[in-house]
Scaffold this motif. Structure first.
Motif, PDB file in Angstrom:
ATOM      1  N   UNK A   1       9.575  -4.763   7.545  1.00  0.00           N
ATOM      2  CA  UNK A   1       8.802  -3.805   6.762  1.00  0.00           C
ATOM      3  C   UNK A   1       9.670  -3.174   5.675  1.00  0.00           C
ATOM      4  N   UNK A   2      10.895  -2.780   6.055  1.00  0.00           N
ATOM      5  CA  UNK A   2      11.804  -2.145   5.088  1.00  0.00           C
ATOM      6  C   UNK A   2      12.222  -3.123   4.003  1.00  0.00           C
ATOM      7  N   UNK A   3      12.409  -4.394   4.386  1.00  0.00           N
ATOM      8  CA  UNK A   3      12.816  -5.398   3.397  1.00  0.00           C
ATOM      9  C   UNK A   3      11.713  -5.636   2.382  1.00  0.00           C
ATOM     10  N   UNK A   4      10.479  -5.792   2.857  1.00  0.00           N
ATOM     11  CA  UNK A   4       9.361  -6.043   1.945  1.00  0.00           C
ATOM     12  C   UNK A   4       9.117  -4.844   1.039  1.00  0.00           C
ATOM     13  N   UNK A   5       9.255  -3.644   1.594  1.00  0.00           N
ATOM     14  CA  UNK A   5       9.002  -2.445   0.806  1.00  0.00           C
ATOM     15  C   UNK A   5      10.077  -2.267  -0.265  1.00  0.00           C
ATOM     16  N   UNK A   6      11.238  -2.806  -0.023  1.00  0.00           N
ATOM     17  CA  UNK A   6      12.292  -2.741  -1.029  1.00  0.00           C
ATOM     18  C   UNK A   6      13.199  -1.536  -0.863  1.00  0.00           C
ATOM     19  N   UNK A   7      12.986  -0.675   0.128  1.00  0.00           N
ATOM     20  CA  UNK A   7      13.871   0.462   0.388  1.00  0.00           C
ATOM     21  C   UNK A   7      13.802   0.815   1.859  1.00  0.00           C
ATOM     22  N   UNK A   8      14.739   1.529   2.328  1.00  0.00           N
ATOM     23  CA  UNK A   8      14.772   1.870   3.739  1.00  0.00           C
ATOM     24  C   UNK A   8      13.829   3.042   4.012  1.00  0.00           C
ATOM     25  N   UNK A   9      12.897   2.853   4.934  1.00  0.00           N
ATOM     26  CA  UNK A   9      11.955   3.908   5.301  1.00  0.00           C
ATOM     27  C   UNK A   9      12.628   4.815   6.341  1.00  0.00           C
ATOM     28  N   UNK A  10      12.454   6.097   6.173  1.00  0.00           N
ATOM     29  CA  UNK A  10      13.061   7.037   7.112  1.00  0.00           C
ATOM     30  C   UNK A  10      12.351   7.024   8.459  1.00  0.00           C
ATOM     31  N   UNK A  11      11.050   6.794   8.474  1.00  0.00           N
ATOM     32  CA  UNK A  11      10.329   6.867   9.743  1.00  0.00           C
ATOM     33  C   UNK A  11       9.185   5.849   9.733  1.00  0.00           C
ATOM     34  N   UNK A  12       9.413   4.752  10.409  1.00  0.00           N
ATOM     35  CA  UNK A  12       8.377   3.717  10.579  1.00  0.00           C
ATOM     36  C   UNK A  12       8.222   3.492  12.074  1.00  0.00           C
ATOM     37  N   UNK A  13       7.044   3.700  12.547  1.00  0.00           N
ATOM     38  CA  UNK A  13       6.784   3.502  13.978  1.00  0.00           C
ATOM     39  C   UNK A  13       5.791   2.338  14.149  1.00  0.00           C
ATOM     40  N   UNK A  14       6.206   1.408  14.938  1.00  0.00           N
ATOM     41  CA  UNK A  14       5.359   0.231  15.195  1.00  0.00           C
ATOM     42  C   UNK A  14       5.170   0.080  16.699  1.00  0.00           C
ATOM     43  N   UNK A  15       3.937   0.040  17.130  1.00  0.00           N
ATOM     44  CA  UNK A  15       3.667  -0.188  18.554  1.00  0.00           C
ATOM     45  C   UNK A  15       3.761  -1.688  18.842  1.00  0.00           C
ATOM     46  N   UNK A  16       4.351  -2.020  19.958  1.00  0.00           N
ATOM     47  CA  UNK A  16       4.484  -3.434  20.328  1.00  0.00           C
ATOM     48  C   UNK A  16       3.092  -4.033  20.551  1.00  0.00           C
ATOM     49  N   UNK A  17       2.859  -5.199  19.971  1.00  0.00           N
ATOM     50  CA  UNK A  17       1.568  -5.852  20.190  1.00  0.00           C
ATOM     51  C   UNK A  17       1.582  -6.513  21.565  1.00  0.00           C
TER      52      UNK A  17
ATOM     53  N   UNK B   1       1.073  11.127   7.354  1.00  0.00           N
ATOM     54  CA  UNK B   1       1.288   9.814   7.969  1.00  0.00           C
ATOM     55  C   UNK B   1       0.213   8.827   7.495  1.00  0.00           C
ATOM     56  N   UNK B   2       0.706   7.632   7.201  1.00  0.00           N
ATOM     57  CA  UNK B   2      -0.211   6.526   6.940  1.00  0.00           C
ATOM     58  C   UNK B   2      -0.350   5.744   8.245  1.00  0.00           C
ATOM     59  N   UNK B   3      -1.526   5.854   8.856  1.00  0.00           N
ATOM     60  CA  UNK B   3      -1.799   5.188  10.134  1.00  0.00           C
ATOM     61  C   UNK B   3      -2.620   3.916   9.879  1.00  0.00           C
ATOM     62  N   UNK B   4      -2.164   2.796  10.451  1.00  0.00           N
ATOM     63  CA  UNK B   4      -2.868   1.509  10.293  1.00  0.00           C
ATOM     64  C   UNK B   4      -3.048   0.868  11.655  1.00  0.00           C
ATOM     65  N   UNK B   5      -4.250   0.400  11.899  1.00  0.00           N
ATOM     66  CA  UNK B   5      -4.557  -0.367  13.124  1.00  0.00           C
ATOM     67  C   UNK B   5      -5.104  -1.726  12.683  1.00  0.00           C
ATOM     68  N   UNK B   6      -4.366  -2.765  13.023  1.00  0.00           N
ATOM     69  CA  UNK B   6      -4.744  -4.116  12.588  1.00  0.00           C
ATOM     70  C   UNK B   6      -5.060  -4.965  13.805  1.00  0.00           C
TER      71      UNK B   6
ATOM     72  N   UNK C   1       0.834  -1.201   0.000  1.00  0.00           N
ATOM     73  CA  UNK C   1       0.000   0.000   0.000  1.00  0.00           C
ATOM     74  C   UNK C   1       0.872   1.256   0.000  1.00  0.00           C
ATOM     75  N   UNK C   2       1.928   1.244   0.830  1.00  0.00           N
ATOM     76  CA  UNK C   2       2.822   2.405   0.851  1.00  0.00           C
ATOM     77  C   UNK C   2       3.461   2.606  -0.520  1.00  0.00           C
TER      78      UNK C   2
END
Length: 443
Positions: A102-118, A146-151, A54-55
């Protein structure tokens, strides 16, 4: 313990099923956590791949298509939106492994990815939601938004009917194989038990096959050797008794001839009386030995009809004996030997007891032939002693009444040769009951 099987095959099958249940339970307990982790890791990897795609689409698509792409990505478990603020703050812990994935799947290094611990749902649960846990993610797009996702992570699927069906099939297969295997392995034991029953009833049968597993083969060999020794012992004993009884005839006859030359009539009469008694004993022993040496085959016989015919013969000879109505009982026996035993009991009862009544009783595992008389009975301390050879009681059962004292001994030997026994019981109203007990074929 009423539900516990009685047979060896049933018990082993039950033990195998219980072992299978215990093993399955332990496996579920040990691997339940691993199953949950595997499910969540797979879901998380799939979520990262979807969000990375999606990104990538948002970075490549014009801004006027962003809302449509985000709406298309939303689902029951995944809520995605583009906002000016991130829902994951700087203070939230970011699992580095998720960032790398996440960076590997996207294929490039993201400058800012924030993931909350599940975390488990019991610690963080939305109102009205019973999802086990969720993952919050915020990704800074090239536009600065920002692309915000809640799964929501779905619950681990429960074990369905397939697991229960698989367990039932496996348990049934294990029980069936165990039961059949034990039944096959225990066949020599059943043959050994049947041979022991037949040996206890005095029946003739072929030696057991000395084949099969080592343990059963050794048991069959031991049984065959024991049977050979018992047969040899009985033959030797019988031959010895017959020889002694036969050889006594000559000295008894010689003594009788010598006694005829005694002038004192009183002494002569006593000696001849003693010699006659010795002659009767020798003849009784010889008759017993000959009868014991007979190899009469065992066949099913109507015990009730046999007893009735014996009673009729005794009644026809003038004895006070009658047959009481009895159920029809058919048992495997040696009818001539059994006729002899019953004849001895009836003769003994009519001689000492006067009026005699005979009947047959059918019980669960045995049949009883009961012969009641109206005589004086036997003192309790002498009941077992009268079965010894040449034993006759004083009083109404003294030596002057005749007999060699072998009737009851022969009768009990025959009964025990059939796997049964004879008991004597004093009747409450007076008299004696002679009870001959015979087991059923499967006892």
């Amino acid at each position: 313990m009423r539900l516990w099987p009685r047979s060896l095959a049933g018990r082993l099958a039950a033990l195998l099923v219980l072992t299978l249940i215990a093993a399955q339970t332990v496996s579920l307990i040990l691997f339940a956590g691993e199953r949950v982790r595997s499910f969540r890791d797979a879901y998380r990897d799939d979520l990262i791949a979807r969000l990375a795609a999606l990104v990538h689409l948002l970075e490549e698509a014009p801004p006027d298509l962003h809302n449509r792409l985000v709406a298309t990505a939303n689902s029951t478990l995944l809520r995605v939106e583009i906002d000016s603020q991130a829902i994951v703050g700087e203070e939230d812990e970011n699992p580095m492994q998720l960032r790398r994935n996440f960076a590997t799947v996207l294929g490039k290094r993201m400058e800012d990815v924030r993931l909350a611990r599940d975390v488990p749902w019991r610690h963080r649960r939305r109102a009205g939601s019973r999802q086990p846990q969720w993952i919050d993610l915020s990704v800074r797009l090239a536009s600065g938004r920002w692309l915000n996702a809640s799964a929501d992570v779905p619950p681990v699927p429960r074990l369905g009917p397939a697991f229960l069906l698989s367990f039932i099939i496996s348990a049934g297969a294990v029980a069936a194989v165990g039961a059949l295997g034990v039944r096959w392995a225990s066949q020599p034991l059943r043959e050994l038990a049947e041979a022991a029953r037949r040996l206890g009833r005095g029946e003739a049968f072929e030696p057991l096959d000395e084949i099969g597993p080592r343990e059963t083969r050794q048991a069959n060999i031991a049984f065959n050797r024991m049977r050979e020794r018992l047969d040899r012992f009985i033959r030797d004993r019988t031959a010895m008794l017959a020889a002694v009884a036969h050889d006594l005839r000559t000295p008894i006859t010689s003594l009788r001839l010598r006694a005829e030359f005694i002038d004192d009539e009183e002494t002569k009469s006593k000696i001849l009386e003693t010699l006659a008694e010795m002659q009767a004993m020798a003849e009784a022993v010889l008759t017993f030995a000959r009868g014991d040496a007979e190899t009469e085959p065992t066949r099913p016989a109507d015990i009730t009809a046999l007893l009735e015919s014996i009673v009729e013969d005794a009644s026809a000879s003038g004895k006070n004996v009658r047959f009481e109505t009895s159920p029809r009982v058919i048992l495997p026996c040696r009818s001539f030997a059994l006729r002899r035993a019953l004849g001895n009991l009836i003769d003994n009862a009519t001689f000492y007891g006067g009026s005699v009544r005979a009947r047959v009783e059918q019980l669960a595992e045995t049949a009883r032939i009961v012969i009641d008389d109206d005589g004086p009975g036997i003192p309790l301390g002498e009941i077992e002693r009268v079965f010894e050879p040449f034993v006759r009681l004083e009083g109404s059962r003294n030596r002057s009444t005749g007999g060699a004292g072998l009737g009851l001994s022969i009768a009990r030997t025959i009964a025990r040769g059939h796997g049964g026994d004879i008991r004597l019981e004093n009747r409450p109203g007076g008299g004696l009951s002679a009870i001959l007990i015979l087991p059923h074929a499967n006892a």
